[in-house]
Design a protein around this motif. Structure first.
Motif, PDB file in Angstrom:
ATOM      1  N   ALA A   1      15.425   4.478   8.329  1.00  0.00           N
ATOM      2  CA  ALA A   1      14.378   3.375   7.948  1.00  0.00           C
ATOM      3  C   ALA A   1      13.784   3.529   6.757  1.00  0.00           C
ATOM      4  CB  ALA A   1      13.692   2.864   9.032  1.00  0.00           C
ATOM      5  N   ILE A   2      13.525   2.473   5.793  1.00  0.00           N
ATOM      6  CA  ILE A   2      12.247   2.418   4.846  1.00  0.00           C
ATOM      7  C   ILE A   2      11.089   1.525   5.226  1.00  0.00           C
ATOM      8  CG2 ILE A   2      12.076   1.926   2.452  1.00  0.00           C
ATOM      9  CD1 ILE A   2      15.097   1.984   2.064  1.00  0.00           C
ATOM     10  N   ILE A   3      10.127   2.102   5.228  1.00  0.00           N
ATOM     11  CA  ILE A   3       8.891   1.494   5.823  1.00  0.00           C
ATOM     12  C   ILE A   3       8.101   0.956   4.580  1.00  0.00           C
ATOM     13  CG2 ILE A   3       6.806   1.686   7.373  1.00  0.00           C
ATOM     14  CD1 ILE A   3       9.473   2.584   8.684  1.00  0.00           C
ATOM     15  N   ILE A   4       7.785  -0.266   4.622  1.00  0.00           N
ATOM     16  CA  ILE A   4       7.103  -0.839   3.603  1.00  0.00           C
ATOM     17  C   ILE A   4       5.683  -1.513   4.227  1.00  0.00           C
ATOM     18  CG2 ILE A   4       6.811  -2.654   1.669  1.00  0.00           C
ATOM     19  CD1 ILE A   4      10.230  -1.948   3.007  1.00  0.00           C
ATOM     20  N   ASN A   5       4.703  -0.928   3.948  1.00  0.00           N
ATOM     21  CA  ASN A   5       3.174  -1.296   4.439  1.00  0.00           C
ATOM     22  C   ASN A   5       2.488  -2.084   3.284  1.00  0.00           C
ATOM     23  OD1 ASN A   5       3.252   0.229   6.914  1.00  0.00           O
ATOM     24  ND2 ASN A   5       3.058   2.092   5.919  1.00  0.00           N
ATOM     25  N   TYR A   6       2.225  -3.197   3.893  1.00  0.00           N
ATOM     26  CA  TYR A   6       1.233  -4.289   3.093  1.00  0.00           C
ATOM     27  C   TYR A   6      -0.166  -4.086   3.342  1.00  0.00           C
ATOM     28  CZ  TYR A   6       5.283  -6.845   0.933  1.00  0.00           C
ATOM     29  OH  TYR A   6       6.116  -7.072   0.228  1.00  0.00           O
ATOM     30  N   ASN A   7      -1.138  -4.718   2.793  1.00  0.00           N
ATOM     31  CA  ASN A   7      -2.366  -4.847   3.110  1.00  0.00           C
ATOM     32  C   ASN A   7      -2.720  -6.136   3.417  1.00  0.00           C
ATOM     33  OD1 ASN A   7      -2.796  -5.820   0.562  1.00  0.00           O
ATOM     34  ND2 ASN A   7      -3.709  -4.122  -0.523  1.00  0.00           N
ATOM     35  N   ARG A   8      -1.752  -6.965   4.026  1.00  0.00           N
ATOM     36  CA  ARG A   8      -1.754  -8.308   4.278  1.00  0.00           C
ATOM     37  C   ARG A   8      -0.516  -8.660   5.227  1.00  0.00           C
ATOM     38  NH1 ARG A   8       2.326 -11.318   2.008  1.00  0.00           N
ATOM     39  NH2 ARG A   8       3.092 -10.455  -0.102  1.00  0.00           N
ATOM     40  N   VAL A   9      -0.682  -9.824   5.813  1.00  0.00           N
ATOM     41  CA  VAL A   9       0.340 -10.090   6.797  1.00  0.00           C
ATOM     42  C   VAL A   9       1.346 -10.716   6.207  1.00  0.00           C
ATOM     43  CG1 VAL A   9       0.983 -11.943   8.770  1.00  0.00           C
ATOM     44  CG2 VAL A   9      -1.360 -10.778   8.754  1.00  0.00           C
ATOM     45  N   VAL A  10       2.618 -10.242   6.243  1.00  0.00           N
ATOM     46  CA  VAL A  10       3.987 -10.789   5.731  1.00  0.00           C
ATOM     47  C   VAL A  10       4.782 -11.707   6.561  1.00  0.00           C
ATOM     48  CG1 VAL A  10       4.022  -8.777   4.368  1.00  0.00           C
ATOM     49  CG2 VAL A  10       5.136  -8.581   6.378  1.00  0.00           C
ATOM     50  N   SER A  11       5.818 -12.142   5.763  1.00  0.00           N
ATOM     51  CA  SER A  11       6.610 -13.447   6.552  1.00  0.00           C
ATOM     52  C   SER A  11       8.012 -13.200   5.982  1.00  0.00           C
ATOM     53  CB  SER A  11       5.985 -14.768   6.573  1.00  0.00           C
ATOM     54  OG  SER A  11       6.110 -15.206   5.282  1.00  0.00           O
ATOM     55  N   LYS A  12       9.003 -14.271   6.527  1.00  0.00           N
ATOM     56  CA  LYS A  12      10.198 -14.032   5.789  1.00  0.00           C
ATOM     57  C   LYS A  12      10.251 -14.384   4.443  1.00  0.00           C
ATOM     58  CE  LYS A  12      11.951 -16.724   9.044  1.00  0.00           C
ATOM     59  NZ  LYS A  12      13.058 -17.598   9.816  1.00  0.00           N
TER      60      LYS A  12
ATOM     61  N   SER B   1       0.996  -1.253  -0.111  1.00  0.00           N
ATOM     62  CA  SER B   1       0.060  -0.059   0.089  1.00  0.00           C
ATOM     63  C   SER B   1       0.920   1.127  -0.128  1.00  0.00           C
ATOM     64  CB  SER B   1      -0.817  -0.088   1.160  1.00  0.00           C
ATOM     65  OG  SER B   1      -0.343  -0.137   2.251  1.00  0.00           O
ATOM     66  N   SER B   2       2.102   1.262   0.605  1.00  0.00           N
ATOM     67  CA  SER B   2       2.658   2.400   0.535  1.00  0.00           C
ATOM     68  C   SER B   2       4.301   2.139   1.053  1.00  0.00           C
ATOM     69  CB  SER B   2       2.305   3.293   1.704  1.00  0.00           C
ATOM     70  OG  SER B   2       2.261   2.664   3.130  1.00  0.00           O
ATOM     71  N   VAL B   3       5.361   2.965   0.524  1.00  0.00           N
ATOM     72  CA  VAL B   3       6.863   2.824   0.762  1.00  0.00           C
ATOM     73  C   VAL B   3       7.170   4.239   1.082  1.00  0.00           C
ATOM     74  CG1 VAL B   3       8.810   2.036  -0.001  1.00  0.00           C
ATOM     75  CG2 VAL B   3       6.973   0.930  -0.684  1.00  0.00           C
TER      76      VAL B   3
END
Length: 411
Positions: A79-90, A71-73
């Motif tokens: 820091a660089i923030i990367i926002n997802y509209n779902r749960v993330v994993s490794k 959704s946004s970076v």
């Protein structure tokens, strides 16, 4: 935490129960629970409460997220923030380092689609250039370019990935609070405990490779790395000297350490030596799983031989409960960064996981404390690596990065 305990203790009923709860809650919140359903299937337990309607909701959510699930970076301080509209994993991030004729590059490949990648411009004081592109239909690539090699880590937090640069030259215009936080972090005190020593050789591998030698080499490299990063660091032993286990944490307490890391290597009998390998990280608990008891018996030997049954049972119950959660977090960061660093140069590195264990050397520590098994000295190829200077330095750097990651998230 309860789910983690269930997994570590091989309690399939409890594991299935927590998975079902996660799936149920996820369905109500329209969150993709496919990975939890897959884990449940592996247990050969079906969940009658997952109705067709619930499954259709999950599938619909996946389809939506695949369109543009990032959704946004943006950048914030270091820091660089990367926002997802779902749960993330490794599994949603890969990292490589490259050296060109003109610069060093830290390259992060993120699984997902960011429709505004082309328009987004990323800048950070202290980094020459940051590039963001939609590399292909399933991958967003972020490249940090700089004249010297940046120390970067990434943190996964629910629906967010945070990329942090740890060795920026701080500018005066950064806020006073950020600057104070940075230097407070670097004032942390770390005690490194090279396992065994002297008359206690620890485990012995092929060609008389001794545990006490391998772990001391790694500990010294780690000591030097952490000192360069600005930490106050102590070693429980500076030579091939025997120290009782209880005196190691006492030393850490006297030094008022913020964390205590005991470094070891593992071993199994000869009939299993070719089959068992991998990196494991333990934190203190009265866990009684067969695997935990086997490893703990090996590492506790020098003191446990002198203890009667009642003393051993007392040892298992004298736990600083308030430190268990912090130790668990430290163990996760250490394990993740050890695997990440060693896998950059070596193949076949096995993830033995983060586990609970009744380790005598950790009892009495008044700070988060973990025990790291850097591999199996009984395994032919892993044993050679553990005596290899280049591999020892990689392990030390992975440990140091894990420590940086822990402090950046928890202080």
């Amino acid at each position: 935490m309860d789910y983690l305990r269930a997994v570590l203790n091989s309690n399939k009923e409890q594991e299935a129960s927590y998975l079902k709860r996660l799936i149920s809650i996820g369905a109500k919140l329209n969150i993709n629970t496919t990975k939890y359903q897959n884990e449940l299937k592996k247990l050969n337990i079906t969940d009658s409460k997952i109705t067709k309607a619930t499954q259709s909701k999950t599938i619909q959510k996946v389809k939506v997220s695949q369109q543009h699930d990032i959704s946004s970076v943006y950048t914030k301080e270091n820091a660089i923030i990367i926002n997802y509209n779902r749960v993330v994993s490794k599994r949603d991030i890969d990292f490589i380092e490259e050296r060109t004729k003109t610069d060093h590059q830290d390259i992060f490949d993120l699984r997902g689609v960011f429709e505004n990648a082309y328009e987004t411009k990323l800048r950070m004081d202290g980094v020459d250039k940051i590039v963001i592109v939609q590399k292909d239909k399933n991958t967003v690539r972020i490249i940090l370019k700089h004249e010297y090699n940046l120390k970067t880590i990434y943190i996964i937090n629910n629906n967010q990935i945070i990329i942090k640069v740890l060795n920026l030259h701080l500018k005066e215009k950064l806020s006073t609070s950020l600057t104070n936080n940075y230097f407070n972090q670097k004032k942390k005190i770390i005690v490194i405990d090279p396992g065994h020593g002297g008359k206690d050789s620890g485990a012995v591998g092929p060609k008389k490779r001794y545990e006490k030698v391998a772990v001391f080499k790694v500990s010294k490299y780690l000591y030097e790395d952490l000192k360069k990063r600005g930490y106050t660091v102590y070693l429980t032993r500076k030579s091939d000297k025997f120290i009782q286990l209880k005196n190691r944490t006492h030393f850490a307490n006297v030094k008022n350490a913020d964390i205590f890391i005991s470094i070891h290597v593992n071993a199994v009998p000869k009939n299993k030596a070719h089959k068992v390998k991998g990196i494991e990280t333990f934190f203190l608990s009265p866990a009684r799983s067969e695997r935990a008891k086997r490893v703990a018996k090996l590492e506790n030997k020098s003191d446990m031989d002198e203890m009667n049954y009642n003393s051993q049972m007392t040892f298992l119950t004298i736990l600083n409960q308030s430190k268990i959660t912090a130790s668990n977090k430290l163990a996760i960061d250490i394990q993740q960064n050890l695997l990440y660093k060693t896998r950059q140069k070596y193949s076949g590195i096995v993830d033995g996981g983060v586990r609970e264990g009744p380790f005598w050397v950790l009892v009495g520590a008044q700070m988060p404390a973990i025990l790291v098994e850097l591999g199996y000295i009984s395994h032919p190829s892993e044993s050679r690596r553990l005596y290899n200077r280049h591999y020892q330095k990689l392990l030390a750097e992975g440990l140091a990065n894990g420590i940086d990651a822990y402090f950046s998230k928890n202080f």
